[in-house]
Structures are given as structure tokens and as C-alpha cells.
Design an enzyme around this catalytic site. Structure first.
Site, PDB file in Angstrom:
ATOM      1  N   TYR A 278     -51.690 -20.955  28.841  1.00 21.94           N
ATOM      2  CA  TYR A 278     -51.374 -21.266  27.451  1.00 21.94           C
ATOM      3  C   TYR A 278     -50.513 -22.518  27.481  1.00 21.94           C
ATOM      4  O   TYR A 278     -49.744 -22.717  28.414  1.00 21.94           O
ATOM      5  CB  TYR A 278     -50.565 -20.139  26.817  1.00 21.94           C
TER       6      TYR A 278
ATOM      7  N   LYS B 176     -61.533 -21.811  27.188  1.00 20.74           N
ATOM      8  CA  LYS B 176     -61.814 -20.484  26.632  1.00 20.74           C
ATOM      9  C   LYS B 176     -61.462 -20.483  25.141  1.00 20.74           C
ATOM     10  O   LYS B 176     -60.383 -20.951  24.765  1.00 20.74           O
ATOM     11  CB  LYS B 176     -60.963 -19.446  27.382  1.00 20.74           C
TER      12      LYS B 176
ATOM     13  N   SER C 292     -53.414 -13.809  33.432  1.00 19.27           N
ATOM     14  CA  SER C 292     -52.894 -14.445  32.216  1.00 19.27           C
ATOM     15  C   SER C 292     -51.533 -15.108  32.457  1.00 19.27           C
ATOM     16  O   SER C 292     -50.766 -14.670  33.313  1.00 19.27           O
ATOM     17  CB  SER C 292     -52.738 -13.361  31.140  1.00 19.27           C
TER      18      SER C 292
ATOM     19  N   GLN D  16     -55.110 -18.257  33.873  1.00 19.36           N
ATOM     20  CA  GLN D  16     -55.288 -18.684  32.474  1.00 19.36           C
ATOM     21  C   GLN D  16     -53.995 -19.299  31.970  1.00 19.36           C
ATOM     22  O   GLN D  16     -52.918 -18.730  32.138  1.00 19.36           O
ATOM     23  CB  GLN D  16     -55.684 -17.476  31.607  1.00 19.36           C
TER      24      GLN D  16
ATOM     25  N   TYR E  94     -51.140  -2.657  20.741  1.00 17.55           N
ATOM     26  CA  TYR E  94     -51.222  -4.073  21.143  1.00 17.55           C
ATOM     27  C   TYR E  94     -52.584  -4.360  21.786  1.00 17.55           C
ATOM     28  O   TYR E  94     -53.219  -5.377  21.507  1.00 17.55           O
ATOM     29  CB  TYR E  94     -50.080  -4.437  22.103  1.00 17.55           C
TER      30      TYR E  94
ATOM     31  N   HIS F 241     -61.181 -14.472  21.219  1.00 22.79           N
ATOM     32  CA  HIS F 241     -59.981 -13.757  21.658  1.00 22.79           C
ATOM     33  C   HIS F 241     -60.087 -12.260  21.314  1.00 22.79           C
ATOM     34  O   HIS F 241     -59.107 -11.610  20.968  1.00 22.79           O
ATOM     35  CB  HIS F 241     -58.741 -14.360  20.990  1.00 22.79           C
TER      36      HIS F 241
HETATM   37  C1  LIG Z   1     -54.094  -6.812  25.122  1.00 22.22           C
HETATM   38  C2  LIG Z   1     -54.783  -8.138  25.217  1.00 22.22           C
HETATM   39  C3  LIG Z   1     -54.096  -9.221  25.743  1.00 22.22           C
HETATM   40  C4  LIG Z   1     -54.745 -10.434  25.871  1.00 22.22           C
HETATM   41  N1  LIG Z   1     -54.079 -11.475  26.459  1.00 22.22           N
HETATM   42  C5  LIG Z   1     -54.704 -12.649  26.643  1.00 22.22           C
HETATM   43  C6  LIG Z   1     -54.059 -13.700  27.320  1.00 22.22           C
HETATM   44  O1  LIG Z   1     -52.930 -13.575  27.756  1.00 22.22           O
HETATM   45  N2  LIG Z   1     -54.745 -14.861  27.471  1.00 22.22           N
HETATM   46  C7  LIG Z   1     -56.015 -15.039  27.009  1.00 22.22           C
HETATM   47  O2  LIG Z   1     -56.597 -16.106  27.180  1.00 22.22           O
HETATM   48  N3  LIG Z   1     -56.656 -14.037  26.382  1.00 22.22           N
HETATM   49  C8  LIG Z   1     -56.046 -12.861  26.192  1.00 22.22           C
HETATM   50  N4  LIG Z   1     -56.700 -11.844  25.575  1.00 22.22           N
HETATM   51  C9  LIG Z   1     -58.091 -12.034  25.150  1.00 22.22           C
HETATM   52  C10 LIG Z   1     -59.053 -11.640  26.269  1.00 22.22           C
HETATM   53  O3  LIG Z   1     -59.015 -12.546  27.334  1.00 22.22           O
HETATM   54  C11 LIG Z   1     -60.492 -11.597  25.748  1.00 22.22           C
HETATM   55  O4  LIG Z   1     -60.796 -12.820  25.119  1.00 22.22           O
HETATM   56  C12 LIG Z   1     -60.746 -10.454  24.791  1.00 22.22           C
HETATM   57  O5  LIG Z   1     -60.005  -9.316  25.158  1.00 22.22           O
HETATM   58  C13 LIG Z   1     -62.228 -10.099  24.782  1.00 22.22           C
HETATM   59  O6  LIG Z   1     -62.512  -9.123  23.844  1.00 22.22           O
HETATM   60  P1  LIG Z   1     -62.635  -7.545  24.206  1.00 22.22           P
HETATM   61  O7  LIG Z   1     -61.266  -7.091  24.519  1.00 22.22           O
HETATM   62  O8  LIG Z   1     -63.171  -6.981  22.946  1.00 22.22           O
HETATM   63  O9  LIG Z   1     -63.564  -7.435  25.364  1.00 22.22           O
HETATM   64  C14 LIG Z   1     -56.082 -10.603  25.436  1.00 22.22           C
HETATM   65  C15 LIG Z   1     -56.755  -9.512  24.918  1.00 22.22           C
HETATM   66  C16 LIG Z   1     -56.136  -8.284  24.809  1.00 22.22           C
HETATM   67  C17 LIG Z   1     -56.900  -7.121  24.277  1.00 22.22           C
END
Ligand SMILES: Cc1cc2nc3c(=O)[nH]c(=O)nc-3n(C[C@H](O)[C@H](O)[C@H](O)COP(=O)(O)O)c2cc1C
Length: 382
Positions: free
Chosen positions: A130, A252, A107, A128, A25, A276
Site C-alpha cells: 500500500y 491489483k 499484505s 503486497q 472485518y 477488493h
Molecule cells: C479481511 C481482508 C483483508 C484484506 N486485506 C487486504 C490487504 O491488506 N491488501 C490487499 O491488497 N487486499 C486486501 N484484501 C482484499 C483481498 O486481497 C482480495 O482482493 C479479496 O479478499 C477478494 O475477495 P474474496 O475475499 O471475496 O475472495 C483483504 C480482504 C479481506 C477479506
């Protein structure tokens, strides 16, 4: 424990410690993984300028973003379900962030609530959001965010539908609502993780305690939360949100200059250039490739944060030279958390701090402020 030198070491360690369903995940991304790969590979299109005999001391890494001065040009971005990778995961991350002087954005998809974080860790919190398809639910959530004295709300705009992450489909993440034999077997192969979860209590989303319609266990809640994302959201809804939330609003998920200007028009105080982490639109631009265009469009003073693929301090330096106000980490610290709890998150932050410092010293740049102001002196296209 094996010696941890870089973020990839934390990733490998996290893989050894986490049940496959949760490692996949974190590590996985949308469809063919192309966007996620581009995020990482496109840093390679840039060269940093080496400048010798220019700087006596070490560079000053402090800098300003999102209305405050911070110790480092990085923060911990929103990552869902941290409490599944380590017991009390959100609290451990908040403690590590506080210790290292970097902000953390919690989150919507979190096990621990804002109230718990406020009580157990304190400090300035960011949240953050949604957009749930039921607006009264969003209004209540925003109310609780205000009650927790959050100053900055990130609205994530790139998730009108959840994309297909093929590893999650295979593992049944968010489709499986209750523990089944396959999942149980996968968990039993990671006894340390099981022990940690057992000790810290079976996780469930605290913020949903009064909403039985989301179900009770974490698997059911995760599935229902994702299923209720509003897929009809448009810029009109941002106007609604802007009226509801009076303090700093960050959008974002911006990945082109037209949307960046729309965000400003709709009252966003800052944006995050983000795809993301490649988990949504496959074959999108990498964030680093689009950053210069967005910075040019919004002017030099607007707050432009970025995330996506950051695993090295040198990559943060590239982003700052190309106009980023600051960088959000995602997987990098989630791996740290899974690998070694609070110490792992601190380690991830330390790795970035050290790498940024050494990189800037070898470039002869005295401070992050200087790097931001005269970025084009310090970077060349490859
Ligand atoms: C496991 C996981 C869960 C994430 N959950 C959220 C979230 O709940 N809300 C959100 O805005 N972005 C979420 N993201 C995106 C991150 O905020 C971010 O944009 C992204 O991880 C950046 O890329 P990187 O992991 O390659 O650094 C998630 C990313 C991952 C890897």
C-alpha cells in the site's frame, strides 16, 4: 469438530471461533454490500459445458502464472492482519501454502514480517504494497522487500481511500486504538481465541517495530497504518514505483479495460482484476463480469489474475475459461485460518483442488492449459 465439506462450512466455523469484531472485518464489505454480493452472484451468469466419455484420467491442474509453473491455478492473495485470526497467522498460512505448492502474497498490513516468514518458512515470497503518504517510508519498505528476495510486488491501486465498512464502524475496528470494555467483552466470549492469542504472544506489526509514530499495540498500529494511506496517488506515482522496484510488478484492483491498458503502459508485468472483494467501491462491477472485456483488451498472452467472491472450484474453472491466468483467494482461506489454523488453510486449498478437479473431469477437459487455450469451447452464457 463438525465435518467441513465446503468453504461455507469453514466460514461458519470461523464465526464460532472469532471475536465478532474480527469475523465482521473479514466477512464484511463496503456500504450496502452490493459489489461483494455481485462478485458471488455473477458466476451464476455462466454455464459450464458437460462433455462425456472424453477423458480417461483425471485432469492436470498445474498451470503457469506470474512467471512460474504452479501445482494449482490458485494462490493465497493479500489479506491484512492474518495474525489476529490465529496466533502466528501469517506463518501458518505460508506453511500451508508451501505444503500445497501454491504461492502466498503477504499484505503490508501483516503482523509477521517478511523477514520472519523467510526465516521460519522460506520458499518464494510475494509482497503486497500500500502507498504510505510518506515516500521515504515506502522506499525503506521496498528495500526490506528486496532484502527478503521477493520476486513479485503487488501494488494495490483500489484503496486511495478506505471505504466505509459499516460492520467495522459499528464494532469500532480501526477506530478503537486501545482495548476497551466492549472489545474486551467481545473477546472474552471466544475463550479458545483468547487462549491461542495469549499463547502466541500479544500481536503487533513486526515491520513497524522501529516506527514508534505508528503506536505500539496492534489496534493503534492498524488505525494509523490505514490513516496514512496516500489518497493523492495517480499513475505518475506508478512511474515512480516502477523505477524503484525492478522485479515483477503487479497492479491489483483493475476493473476496466482502459485501466488495464494503462497498467501495461506503466510497466506492470501483470494485473489483478479486483474490486477488493467488494470492500471498496459499492455498486462496482463484479470481477467475473468484467474479466472477458479485460482479457480481450490486453491480448491472450498477458498475465491477468482475478479475485473476488471465489468460494467454489467451479467458479475458478469459469474464470479460467473466461481468460484468467490464475485466481487469488481472499476470505476463503482467511476463514480456513480462523477455523482451524494451518490445517484450515490446507483444507480450503484442498476443497478448491478437489472441486476444480471434479468439475474439469465432468467437462472432459484434460488440463488447465487446455481450458485456458480453448476456454470458449467450455463455457456458455446462461
Ligand atoms: C479481511 C481482508 C483483508 C484484506 N486485506 C487486504 C490487504 O491488506 N491488501 C490487499 O491488497 N487486499 C486486501 N484484501 C482484499 C483481498 O486481497 C482480495 O482482493 C479479496 O479478499 C477478494 O475477495 P474474496 O475475499 O471475496 O475472495 C483483504 C480482504 C479481506 C477479506
Amino acid at each position: 469438530m463438525t465435518v467441513i465439506v465446503n468453504i461455507e462450512d469453514l466460514r461458519k466455523h470461523a464465526q464460532r471461533r472469532l471475536p465478532k469484531i474480527f469475523f465482521d472485518y473479514i466477512d464484511g464489505s463496503a456500504f450496502s454490500d452490493t459489489t461483494a454480493l455481485r462478485n458471488c452472484e455473477d458466476f451464476n451468469n455462466w454455464c459450464l459445458v458437460q462433455r462425456v466419455l472424453a477423458l480417461k484420467g483425471m485432469p492436470d491442474l498445474s498451470c503457469e502464472f506470474l512467471g512460474a509453473r504452479h501445482t494449482l491455478p490458485i494462490m493465497l492473495g493479500p489479506v491484512g492482519f492474518l495474525g489476529l485470526y490465529r496466533g502466528r497467522g501469517e506463518i501458518l498460512c505460508a506453511e500451508a501454502a508451501r505444503q500445497k505448492g501454491v504461492p502466498l502474497c503477504l499484505s503490508t498490513f501483516s503482523i509477521a514480517s517478511l523477514a520472519t516468514l523467510q526465516r521460519e518458512v522460506g520458499g518464494t515470497l510475494q509482497f503486497q504494497l500500500y502507498m504510505d503518504c510518506q515516500r521515504p517510508f515506502v522506499e525503506k519498505l521496498v528495500e526490506s522487500v528486496e532484502d527478503a528476495e521477493v520476486e513479485t510486488l503487488f501494488y494495490t491501486a483500489d484503496t486511495a481511500v478506505t471505504s466505509v465498512r459499516e460492520r467495522d464502524v459499528r464494532n469500532g475496528f480501526r477506530a478503537v486504538k486501545h482495548l476497551n470494555p466492549t472489545l474486551l467483552f467481545s473477546m472474552m466470549q471466544r475463550p479458545l481465541w483468547c487462549w491461542d492469542m495469549w499463547q502466541s504472544g500479544i500481536p503487533s506489526v513486526e515491520a513497524l517495530a522501529n516506527y514508534p509514530e505508528f503506536g505500539s499495540g496492534i489496534l493503534e498500529q492498524a488505525s494509523n497504518l490505514s490513516g496514512r494511506l496516500d489518497s493523492s496517488i495517480t499513475w505518475e506515482d506508478i512511474k515512480w514505483l516502477r523505477k524503484l522496484w525492478k522485479k515483477r510488478l503487479v497492479i491489483k484492483g483493475i476493473l476496466n479495460s482502459e485501466d488495464a491498458l494503462k497498467a501495461i503502459d506503466h510497466g506492470a508485468d501483470a494485473i489483478v482484476v479486483s474490486n477488493h472483494g467488494g470492500r471498496q467501491l459499492d455498486f462496482a462491477n463484479s470481477t467475473i463480469s468484467i474479466l472477458p472485456e479485460i482479457r480481450k483488451a490486453v491480448g491472450k498472452d498477458y498475465c491477468v489474475m482475478i479475485d473476488g467472491g471465489f468460494r467454489r472450484g467451479s467458479e475458478v474453472v469459469i474464470a479460467l475459461a473466461l481468460g484468467a491466468s490464475g485466481v487469488l483467494l481472499g476470505r476463503a482461506y482467511a476463514f480456513g485460518l480462523a477455523a482451524d489454523g494451518r490445517l484450515g488453510v490446507e483444507k480450503a486449498i484442498e476443497i478448491f483442488a478437489k472441486e476444480i478437479s471434479i468439475t474439469m473431469k465432468l467437462m472432459g477437459v484434460s488440463s488447465v492449459d487446455e481450458l485456458k487455450q480453448f476456454g470458449d469451447r467450455y463455457i456458455r452464457q446462461r
